[in-house]
Write a protein that holds these residues in place. Structure first.
Motif, PDB file in Angstrom:
ATOM      1  N   GLY A  41     -16.714  -4.063   6.761  1.00  0.00           N
ATOM      2  CA  GLY A  41     -16.418  -3.931   5.340  1.00  0.00           C
ATOM      3  C   GLY A  41     -15.150  -4.652   4.922  1.00  0.00           C
ATOM      4  N   GLN A  42     -14.660  -4.299   3.730  1.00  0.00           N
ATOM      5  CA  GLN A  42     -13.478  -4.923   3.131  1.00  0.00           C
ATOM      6  C   GLN A  42     -12.528  -3.833   2.671  1.00  0.00           C
ATOM      7  OE1 GLN A  42     -15.986  -6.911   0.248  1.00  0.00           O
ATOM      8  NE2 GLN A  42     -15.428  -8.925   1.055  1.00  0.00           N
ATOM      9  N   GLN A  43     -11.260  -3.991   3.012  1.00  0.00           N
ATOM     10  CA  GLN A  43     -10.246  -2.998   2.667  1.00  0.00           C
ATOM     11  C   GLN A  43      -8.978  -3.706   2.178  1.00  0.00           C
ATOM     12  OE1 GLN A  43     -11.604  -2.910   5.916  1.00  0.00           O
ATOM     13  NE2 GLN A  43     -13.199  -1.415   5.355  1.00  0.00           N
ATOM     14  N   TYR A  44      -8.244  -2.990   1.304  1.00  0.00           N
ATOM     15  CA  TYR A  44      -6.984  -3.526   0.779  1.00  0.00           C
ATOM     16  C   TYR A  44      -5.986  -2.385   0.628  1.00  0.00           C
ATOM     17  CZ  TYR A  44      -3.593  -5.632  -2.436  1.00  0.00           C
ATOM     18  OH  TYR A  44      -2.438  -6.095  -3.012  1.00  0.00           O
ATOM     19  N   TRP A  45      -4.750  -2.615   1.042  1.00  0.00           N
ATOM     20  CA  TRP A  45      -3.678  -1.645   0.848  1.00  0.00           C
ATOM     21  C   TRP A  45      -2.360  -2.385   0.634  1.00  0.00           C
ATOM     22  CZ3 TRP A  45      -6.067  -2.714   5.411  1.00  0.00           C
ATOM     23  CH2 TRP A  45      -5.294  -3.102   6.507  1.00  0.00           C
ATOM     24  N   GLU A  46      -1.379  -1.674   0.069  1.00  0.00           N
ATOM     25  CA  GLU A  46      -0.084  -2.263  -0.251  1.00  0.00           C
ATOM     26  C   GLU A  46       1.038  -1.452   0.387  1.00  0.00           C
ATOM     27  OE1 GLU A  46      -1.234  -4.239  -4.604  1.00  0.00           O
ATOM     28  OE2 GLU A  46       0.221  -2.584  -4.509  1.00  0.00           O
ATOM     29  N   VAL A  47       2.109  -2.177   0.762  1.00  0.00           N
ATOM     30  CA  VAL A  47       3.265  -1.555   1.405  1.00  0.00           C
ATOM     31  C   VAL A  47       4.526  -1.970   0.646  1.00  0.00           C
ATOM     32  CG1 VAL A  47       4.518  -1.203   3.564  1.00  0.00           C
ATOM     33  CG2 VAL A  47       2.075  -1.780   3.622  1.00  0.00           C
ATOM     34  N   LEU A  73       9.540  -0.804  12.052  1.00  0.00           N
ATOM     35  CA  LEU A  73      10.825  -0.749  11.362  1.00  0.00           C
ATOM     36  C   LEU A  73      11.905  -0.974  12.408  1.00  0.00           C
ATOM     37  CD1 LEU A  73       8.771   1.580  10.118  1.00  0.00           C
ATOM     38  CD2 LEU A  73      10.731   2.024   8.644  1.00  0.00           C
ATOM     39  N   TYR A  74      12.327  -2.218  12.567  1.00  0.00           N
ATOM     40  CA  TYR A  74      13.277  -2.477  13.642  1.00  0.00           C
ATOM     41  C   TYR A  74      14.686  -2.668  13.097  1.00  0.00           C
ATOM     42  CZ  TYR A  74      12.661  -7.531  12.613  1.00  0.00           C
ATOM     43  OH  TYR A  74      12.582  -8.767  12.030  1.00  0.00           O
ATOM     44  N   GLY A  75      15.668  -2.631  14.023  1.00  0.00           N
ATOM     45  CA  GLY A  75      17.058  -2.591  13.609  1.00  0.00           C
ATOM     46  C   GLY A  75      17.576  -1.165  13.604  1.00  0.00           C
ATOM     47  N   LEU A  76      16.653  -0.196  13.453  1.00  0.00           N
ATOM     48  CA  LEU A  76      16.986   1.229  13.501  1.00  0.00           C
ATOM     49  C   LEU A  76      18.121   1.602  12.549  1.00  0.00           C
ATOM     50  CD1 LEU A  76      16.631   2.015  17.314  1.00  0.00           C
ATOM     51  CD2 LEU A  76      15.022   2.471  15.478  1.00  0.00           C
ATOM     52  N   HIS A  77      18.010   1.203  11.293  1.00  0.00           N
ATOM     53  CA  HIS A  77      18.964   1.631  10.268  1.00  0.00           C
ATOM     54  C   HIS A  77      18.524   2.994   9.746  1.00  0.00           C
ATOM     55  CE1 HIS A  77      20.053  -2.819   9.203  1.00  0.00           C
ATOM     56  NE2 HIS A  77      20.301  -2.507  10.448  1.00  0.00           N
ATOM     57  N   PRO A  78      19.286   4.063   9.952  1.00  0.00           N
ATOM     58  CA  PRO A  78      18.882   5.368   9.419  1.00  0.00           C
ATOM     59  C   PRO A  78      18.650   5.309   7.921  1.00  0.00           C
ATOM     60  CG  PRO A  78      20.715   5.613  10.941  1.00  0.00           C
ATOM     61  CD  PRO A  78      20.548   4.148  10.723  1.00  0.00           C
ATOM     62  N   GLY A  79      17.516   5.850   7.491  1.00  0.00           N
ATOM     63  CA  GLY A  79      17.176   5.849   6.076  1.00  0.00           C
ATOM     64  C   GLY A  79      16.271   4.714   5.651  1.00  0.00           C
ATOM     65  N   ASN A  80      16.181   3.650   6.444  1.00  0.00           N
ATOM     66  CA  ASN A  80      15.244   2.577   6.119  1.00  0.00           C
ATOM     67  C   ASN A  80      13.822   3.124   6.100  1.00  0.00           C
ATOM     68  OD1 ASN A  80      17.043   0.540   5.737  1.00  0.00           O
ATOM     69  ND2 ASN A  80      16.473  -0.639   7.531  1.00  0.00           N
ATOM     70  N   SER A  81      13.023   2.683   5.135  1.00  0.00           N
ATOM     71  CA  SER A  81      11.696   3.271   5.016  1.00  0.00           C
ATOM     72  C   SER A  81      10.685   2.251   4.511  1.00  0.00           C
ATOM     73  CB  SER A  81      11.724   4.482   4.070  1.00  0.00           C
ATOM     74  OG  SER A  81      12.129   4.078   2.770  1.00  0.00           O
ATOM     75  N   LEU A  82       9.422   2.480   4.844  1.00  0.00           N
ATOM     76  CA  LEU A  82       8.277   1.755   4.319  1.00  0.00           C
ATOM     77  C   LEU A  82       7.382   2.765   3.609  1.00  0.00           C
ATOM     78  CD1 LEU A  82       7.402  -0.602   7.330  1.00  0.00           C
ATOM     79  CD2 LEU A  82       8.547  -1.231   5.198  1.00  0.00           C
ATOM     80  N   ILE A  83       6.813   2.342   2.468  1.00  0.00           N
ATOM     81  CA  ILE A  83       6.039   3.265   1.641  1.00  0.00           C
ATOM     82  C   ILE A  83       4.637   2.694   1.416  1.00  0.00           C
ATOM     83  CG2 ILE A  83       5.932   4.460  -0.584  1.00  0.00           C
ATOM     84  CD1 ILE A  83       8.973   4.034  -0.804  1.00  0.00           C
ATOM     85  N   LEU A  84       3.623   3.490   1.654  1.00  0.00           N
ATOM     86  CA  LEU A  84       2.249   3.110   1.337  1.00  0.00           C
ATOM     87  C   LEU A  84       2.017   3.373  -0.152  1.00  0.00           C
ATOM     88  CD1 LEU A  84       0.503   4.686   4.454  1.00  0.00           C
ATOM     89  CD2 LEU A  84       0.828   2.261   4.001  1.00  0.00           C
ATOM     90  N   LYS A  85       1.813   2.299  -0.922  1.00  0.00           N
ATOM     91  CA  LYS A  85       1.716   2.411  -2.374  1.00  0.00           C
ATOM     92  C   LYS A  85       0.296   2.732  -2.818  1.00  0.00           C
ATOM     93  CE  LYS A  85       3.454  -0.683  -5.056  1.00  0.00           C
ATOM     94  NZ  LYS A  85       4.198   0.108  -6.052  1.00  0.00           N
ATOM     95  N   GLN A  86       0.198   3.379  -3.952  1.00  0.00           N
ATOM     96  CA  GLN A  86      -1.086   3.573  -4.609  1.00  0.00           C
ATOM     97  C   GLN A  86      -1.406   2.312  -5.413  1.00  0.00           C
ATOM     98  OE1 GLN A  86      -3.054   6.381  -4.318  1.00  0.00           O
ATOM     99  NE2 GLN A  86      -1.577   7.121  -2.812  1.00  0.00           N
ATOM    100  N   VAL A  87      -2.543   1.723  -5.168  1.00  0.00           N
ATOM    101  CA  VAL A  87      -2.931   0.481  -5.843  1.00  0.00           C
ATOM    102  C   VAL A  87      -3.455   0.811  -7.228  1.00  0.00           C
ATOM    103  CG1 VAL A  87      -4.391  -1.572  -5.768  1.00  0.00           C
ATOM    104  CG2 VAL A  87      -3.438  -0.618  -3.654  1.00  0.00           C
ATOM    105  N   ARG A  88      -2.931   0.137  -8.269  1.00  0.00           N
ATOM    106  CA  ARG A  88      -3.342   0.403  -9.634  1.00  0.00           C
ATOM    107  C   ARG A  88      -4.670  -0.267  -9.949  1.00  0.00           C
ATOM    108  NH1 ARG A  88       2.191  -1.144 -10.948  1.00  0.00           N
ATOM    109  NH2 ARG A  88       3.483   0.709 -11.208  1.00  0.00           N
ATOM    110  N   GLU A  89      -5.492   0.437 -10.639  1.00  0.00           N
ATOM    111  CA  GLU A  89      -6.789  -0.119 -11.034  1.00  0.00           C
ATOM    112  C   GLU A  89      -6.709  -0.745 -12.422  1.00  0.00           C
ATOM    113  OE1 GLU A  89      -9.754   2.866 -10.716  1.00  0.00           O
ATOM    114  OE2 GLU A  89      -9.479   3.165  -8.558  1.00  0.00           O
TER     115      GLU A  89
END
Length: 423
Positions: A302-308, A407-423
């Motif tokens: 299939g086909q999938q799409y996500w945003e970070v 998430l490299y470098g190990l900076h405390p508080g650094n984060s990645l967020i899985l976004k909700q894709v707008r329709e």
């Protein structure tokens, strides 16, 4: 007899404050010789109870008590002359974010000039300074972890950071206290704390200015009918972007079994963050030894799409990997994983089949991932007002693929967020 007048060419940066990135206003020179706006220094010293509240933001030289701030009259006079000359030329030197413009009547600027002024309000010096502070934070952290990782192989995080620094950072720019091998742990923590405070201030400042620039560019009319037309309403929000990939959008969640002990996730499993302290997760052969994590969802057709959203992480990699990826290897450095990677040193790269491809020096704030297993391809996009292709490569569905993150470098508080894709 009047003295000889020698023309001197000055740029706005020559008389600027690195804290507010505007022209100096009530310039105060510290004992170390560096100069800043008085109010900027007071705000910075009073922020979040700094451990060394009276340290210089540039060289970190501190004092036992708060120094007496006196106006540098020579620099104030130069800054005032620059403002007057800029206004005579029709320019508008940018004041700091919290500073009011110099008094006096000013004609409403032409919309095109307003747009140019906004673009100049994010000077290159601010970007370069932000990157340098990020690199200095990495140096201090790598020194802290040096003993721990001395015996590790070239694929560990310190080895990769060391390779990055050796190719992109001039260590002579760092204070000798940062690169001395016998620096005490307490002093290194203090230095790291101060650098992280400056880093956060710079990020907030640049994010504020970038948001202002995007809003004004959207609101400005293309061709005003007359010079007396009213200015557009700057309180209106920018229009929301609708993704052309919305019909294939998914909402992946981080998998707790694979989560490294240096990371933690939010309750909804949509945000992964570098932890301030190592986590005591249950032992598992599925858990990564480095700061990586997979998503629970697996795709074999299939086909999938996500945003970070990557804007809150200084060093990252996002992509896909099979569940069988070795837990002590790095994303993109195996034949069953692929990613795009921001090194924090003005370099964006793609990794596919253990081969690196340099993509450029522009950092995407949001990355869209398009996985089309019907055609056997994987594509990465920089997501802003529209999707811009960064990299595309073939993939095989011989094994199910999971969204993967590093998430490299190990900076405390650094984060990645899985976004909700707008329709």
């Amino acid at each position: 007899m009047a003295g000889l007048a020698v023309p001197v060419w000055l740029a706005e940066d020559d008389l600027g404050c690195i804290i507010c990135q505007g022209l100096l206003d009530w310039p105060a020179t510290l004992p170390c010789g560096h100069t800043f706006c008085r109010d900027c220094l007071k705000d910075l010293w009073g922020a979040r109870g700094a451990r060394r509240p009276w340290a210089c933001p540039t060289c970190r030289e501190g004092a036992g008590q708060q120094p007496q701030l006196r106006k540098n009259t020579l620099l104030q006079e130069l800054a005032d002359k620059y403002r007057r000359a800029a206004r005579e030329l029709g320019e508008d030197p940018a004041p700091g974010p919290s500073r009011a413009p110099a008094p006096g009547p000013r004609p409403p600027p032409h919309p095109a000039r307003r747009q140019a002024a906004v673009q100049k309000s994010i000077p290159e010096v601010g970007q370069k300074l932000t990157e340098l502070v990020e690199q200095l934070v990495d140096i201090v952290r790598s020194l802290q972890n040096q003993r721990r990782y001395t015996e590790s192989g070239p694929d560990n995080e310190l080895g990769i950071l060391g390779t990055t620094f050796s190719s992109g950072v001039n260590l002579s720019l760092a204070s000798p206290r940062l690169v001395t091998s016998n620096t005490s742990e307490g002093k290194m923590r203090d230095v790291l704390h101060d650098l992280e405070e400056i880093q956060e201030k710079l990020r907030e400042n640049l994010t504020w200015k970038e948001a202002s620039e995007e809003q004004i560019q959207v609101e400005l009319p293309e061709a005003p009918s007359s010079s007396s037309c009213p200015l557009p309403n700057q309180s209106l929000p920018a229009p929301k972007r609708a993704s052309r990939f919305a019909p294939w959008a998914i909402n992946p969640t981080f998998d707790l079994q694979t989560l490294s002990c240096s990371l933690e996730v939010s309750k909804d499993c949509q945000i992964v963050t570098v932890s301030h302290h190592p986590q005591s997760y249950p032992r598992s052969c599925e858990r990564f030894s480095t700061s990586q994590v997979l998503c629970s969802q697996a795709f074999s057709s299939g086909q999938q799409y996500w945003e970070v959203d990557t804007r809150h992480c200084s060093h990252w990699a996002v992509g896909v990997a099979s569940w069988g990826m070795s837990r002590d290897r790095i994303l993109g450095r195996t034949i069953d994983s692929c990613c795009v990677e921001w090194k924090g040193t003005n370099q964006l790269s793609a990794w596919h089949m253990v081969k690196e491809t340099v993509l450029g020096s522009d950092r995407p704030g949001v990355v869209g991932i398009w996985l089309d297993l019907e055609e056997g391809k994987l594509a990465f996009y920089s997501v802003a007002n529209q999707e811009k292709l960064l990299y595309e490569c073939p993939v095989s569905a011989s094994a199910p693929l999971h969204p993967a993150f590093w998430l490299y470098g190990l900076h405390p508080g650094n984060s990645l967020i899985l976004k909700q894709v707008r329709e």
